[in-house]
Write a protein that holds these residues in place. Structure first.
Motif, PDB file in Angstrom:
ATOM      1  N   GLY A  10       0.822  -1.211   0.000  1.00 53.93           N
ATOM      2  CA  GLY A  10       0.000   0.000   0.000  1.00 53.93           C
ATOM      3  C   GLY A  10       0.855   1.260   0.000  1.00 53.93           C
ATOM      4  N   ARG A  11       1.922   1.255   0.764  1.00 52.15           N
ATOM      5  CA  ARG A  11       2.834   2.414   0.779  1.00 52.15           C
ATOM      6  C   ARG A  11       3.509   2.594  -0.582  1.00 52.15           C
ATOM      7  N   PHE A  12       3.866   1.497  -1.211  1.00 52.12           N
ATOM      8  CA  PHE A  12       4.453   1.571  -2.547  1.00 52.12           C
ATOM      9  C   PHE A  12       3.458   2.199  -3.527  1.00 52.12           C
ATOM     10  N   LEU A  13       2.200   1.762  -3.452  1.00 55.29           N
ATOM     11  CA  LEU A  13       1.185   2.317  -4.338  1.00 55.29           C
ATOM     12  C   LEU A  13       0.951   3.804  -4.063  1.00 55.29           C
ATOM     13  N   GLU A  14       1.045   4.210  -2.809  1.00 47.82           N
ATOM     14  CA  GLU A  14       0.914   5.637  -2.480  1.00 47.82           C
ATOM     15  C   GLU A  14       2.027   6.438  -3.143  1.00 47.82           C
ATOM     16  N   ARG A  15       3.231   5.916  -3.099  1.00 42.99           N
ATOM     17  CA  ARG A  15       4.358   6.621  -3.732  1.00 42.99           C
ATOM     18  C   ARG A  15       4.213   6.652  -5.252  1.00 42.99           C
ATOM     19  N   LEU A  16       3.701   5.598  -5.804  1.00 46.59           N
ATOM     20  CA  LEU A  16       3.439   5.564  -7.246  1.00 46.59           C
ATOM     21  C   LEU A  16       2.378   6.604  -7.608  1.00 46.59           C
ATOM     22  N   ALA A  17       1.352   6.736  -6.767  1.00 44.66           N
ATOM     23  CA  ALA A  17       0.324   7.759  -7.003  1.00 44.66           C
ATOM     24  C   ALA A  17       0.929   9.158  -6.882  1.00 44.66           C
ATOM     25  N   LEU A  18       1.831   9.352  -5.945  1.00 41.51           N
ATOM     26  CA  LEU A  18       2.514  10.650  -5.826  1.00 41.51           C
ATOM     27  C   LEU A  18       3.344  10.940  -7.066  1.00 41.51           C
ATOM     28  N   LEU A  19       3.945   9.915  -7.644  1.00 38.73           N
ATOM     29  CA  LEU A  19       4.653  10.094  -8.906  1.00 38.73           C
ATOM     30  C   LEU A  19       3.678  10.562  -9.984  1.00 38.73           C
ATOM     31  N   GLY A  20       2.491   9.969 -10.009  1.00 44.47           N
ATOM     32  CA  GLY A  20       1.466  10.412 -10.941  1.00 44.47           C
ATOM     33  C   GLY A  20       1.118  11.883 -10.737  1.00 44.47           C
ATOM     34  N   CYS A  21       1.052  12.311  -9.484  1.00 42.93           N
ATOM     35  CA  CYS A  21       0.782  13.722  -9.181  1.00 42.93           C
ATOM     36  C   CYS A  21       1.923  14.610  -9.687  1.00 42.93           C
ATOM     37  N   ALA A  22       3.145  14.147  -9.518  1.00 45.66           N
ATOM     38  CA  ALA A  22       4.300  14.919  -9.992  1.00 45.66           C
ATOM     39  C   ALA A  22       4.278  15.027 -11.516  1.00 45.66           C
ATOM     40  N   ILE A  23       3.899  13.957 -12.180  1.00 40.79           N
ATOM     41  CA  ILE A  23       3.799  13.998 -13.645  1.00 40.79           C
ATOM     42  C   ILE A  23       2.701  14.981 -14.058  1.00 40.79           C
ATOM     43  N   LEU A  24       1.603  14.995 -13.333  1.00 34.33           N
ATOM     44  CA  LEU A  24       0.524  15.951 -13.620  1.00 34.33           C
ATOM     45  C   LEU A  24       1.025  17.388 -13.476  1.00 34.33           C
ATOM     46  N   MET A  25       1.780  17.652 -12.433  1.00 32.21           N
ATOM     47  CA  MET A  25       2.336  18.994 -12.233  1.00 32.21           C
ATOM     48  C   MET A  25       3.291  19.353 -13.369  1.00 32.21           C
ATOM     49  N   ALA A  26       4.132  18.412 -13.758  1.00 35.40           N
ATOM     50  CA  ALA A  26       5.065  18.667 -14.863  1.00 35.40           C
ATOM     51  C   ALA A  26       4.295  18.913 -16.168  1.00 35.40           C
ATOM     52  N   MET A  27       3.216  18.170 -16.379  1.00 34.65           N
ATOM     53  CA  MET A  27       2.410  18.360 -17.580  1.00 34.65           C
ATOM     54  C   MET A  27       1.783  19.753 -17.582  1.00 34.65           C
ATOM     55  N   MET A  28       1.285  20.167 -16.437  1.00 29.98           N
ATOM     56  CA  MET A  28       0.692  21.494 -16.345  1.00 29.98           C
ATOM     57  C   MET A  28       1.734  22.569 -16.669  1.00 29.98           C
ATOM     58  N   LEU A  29       2.920  22.432 -16.105  1.00 29.81           N
ATOM     59  CA  LEU A  29       3.984  23.407 -16.377  1.00 29.81           C
ATOM     60  C   LEU A  29       4.375  23.401 -17.853  1.00 29.81           C
ATOM     61  N   LEU A  30       4.445  22.227 -18.449  1.00 31.58           N
ATOM     62  CA  LEU A  30       4.773  22.110 -19.866  1.00 31.58           C
ATOM     63  C   LEU A  30       3.739  22.847 -20.723  1.00 31.58           C
ATOM     64  N   ILE A  31       2.478  22.651 -20.408  1.00 32.08           N
ATOM     65  CA  ILE A  31       1.416  23.310 -21.177  1.00 32.08           C
ATOM     66  C   ILE A  31       1.473  24.825 -20.986  1.00 32.08           C
ATOM     67  N   VAL A  32       1.702  25.273 -19.763  1.00 36.81           N
ATOM     68  CA  VAL A  32       1.798  26.714 -19.506  1.00 36.81           C
ATOM     69  C   VAL A  32       2.958  27.322 -20.286  1.00 36.81           C
ATOM     70  N   VAL A  33       4.101  26.657 -20.272  1.00 36.47           N
ATOM     71  CA  VAL A  33       5.263  27.162 -21.012  1.00 36.47           C
ATOM     72  C   VAL A  33       4.971  27.185 -22.508  1.00 36.47           C
ATOM     73  N   ASP A  34       4.359  26.130 -23.025  1.00 35.80           N
ATOM     74  CA  ASP A  34       4.025  26.077 -24.451  1.00 35.80           C
ATOM     75  C   ASP A  34       3.081  27.215 -24.838  1.00 35.80           C
ATOM     76  N   VAL A  35       2.041  27.416 -24.063  1.00 37.62           N
ATOM     77  CA  VAL A  35       1.080  28.488 -24.364  1.00 37.62           C
ATOM     78  C   VAL A  35       1.746  29.850 -24.262  1.00 37.62           C
ATOM     79  N   ALA A  36       2.561  30.035 -23.255  1.00 41.51           N
ATOM     80  CA  ALA A  36       3.262  31.316 -23.097  1.00 41.51           C
ATOM     81  C   ALA A  36       4.190  31.579 -24.284  1.00 41.51           C
ATOM     82  N   LEU A  37       4.933  30.564 -24.695  1.00 44.00           N
ATOM     83  CA  LEU A  37       5.852  30.749 -25.817  1.00 44.00           C
ATOM     84  C   LEU A  37       5.106  31.013 -27.123  1.00 44.00           C
ATOM     85  N   ARG A  38       3.924  30.439 -27.289  1.00 45.20           N
ATOM     86  CA  ARG A  38       3.148  30.683 -28.504  1.00 45.20           C
ATOM     87  C   ARG A  38       2.546  32.084 -28.532  1.00 45.20           C
TER      88      ARG A  38
END
Length: 176
Positions: A10-38
């Motif tokens: 269960g703790r391993f799965l929690e950390r995997l879910a946190l990784l998913g959250c980190a990927i979501l944050m990175a995706m959001m930043l990527l989209i913001v940077v892309d929109v800003a640059l455009r």
């Protein structure tokens, strides 16, 4: 001992879910940077990131792969149990078993065929050609791994069901 293994898992799965959250944050930043640059003409910088949509799509897939086992464990997966609540408790308990066994079998089958697809792609050297050129197996590899994790969680679900009172499960149902 099973409880200790389940807790660690269960703790391993929690950390995997946190990784998913980190990927979501990175995706959001990527989209913001892309929109800003455009939309902002900044000398020396590109007018957007041509690869951002492709990478965002892969990130969505990875987010799903990272959080799916944790969601199953938390009872936050899609579950329609209105019939299980309406039928006799003992029958509902047996149907929970049937559902878990079908779920486990599906996980094993998908993991097996996903492994074959990823391995075949690796051996053939297949590539995805879009804006970026990447080996196809990179996108295929997470699928069988996640379905193995989902299969393990299905086993823990069955153990929890066996220990519970006879009736529809309440440990795998999210609160409203």
């Amino acid at each position: 001992m099973i409880d200790q293994i389940s807790l660690i898992y269960g703790r391993f799965l929690e950390r995997l879910a946190l990784l998913g959250c980190a990927i979501l944050m990175a995706m959001m930043l990527l989209i913001v940077v892309d929109v800003a640059l455009r939309n902002l003409a900044i000398p020396g910088l590109p007018m957007g990131l041509a690869w951002s949509t492709e990478v965002s799509e892969l990130m969505l897939y990875l987010i799903t792969m990272c959080v799916a086992p944790w969601l199953l464990r938390q009872g936050q997966h899609i579950r329609v149990d209105i019939m299980l609540q309406a039928i006799p408790r003992q029958l509902a308990w047996y149907l929970e078993w049937v559902g878990d066994m079908i779920g486990f079998a599906c996980c094993i089958v998908i993991a097996w065929f996903g492994t074959q697809a990823a391995w075949s792609s690796y051996l053939s050297g297949a590539v995805n050609i879009k804006t970026l050129v990447t080996p196809e197996w990179w996108a295929l590899a997470p699928l069988p791994l996640v379905f193995v994790l989902l299969g393990i969680e299905m086993i823990f679900r069955m153990i929890r069901l066996q220990r519970a009172e006879r009736g529809p499960r309440h440990d795998a149902v999210g609160s409203a």
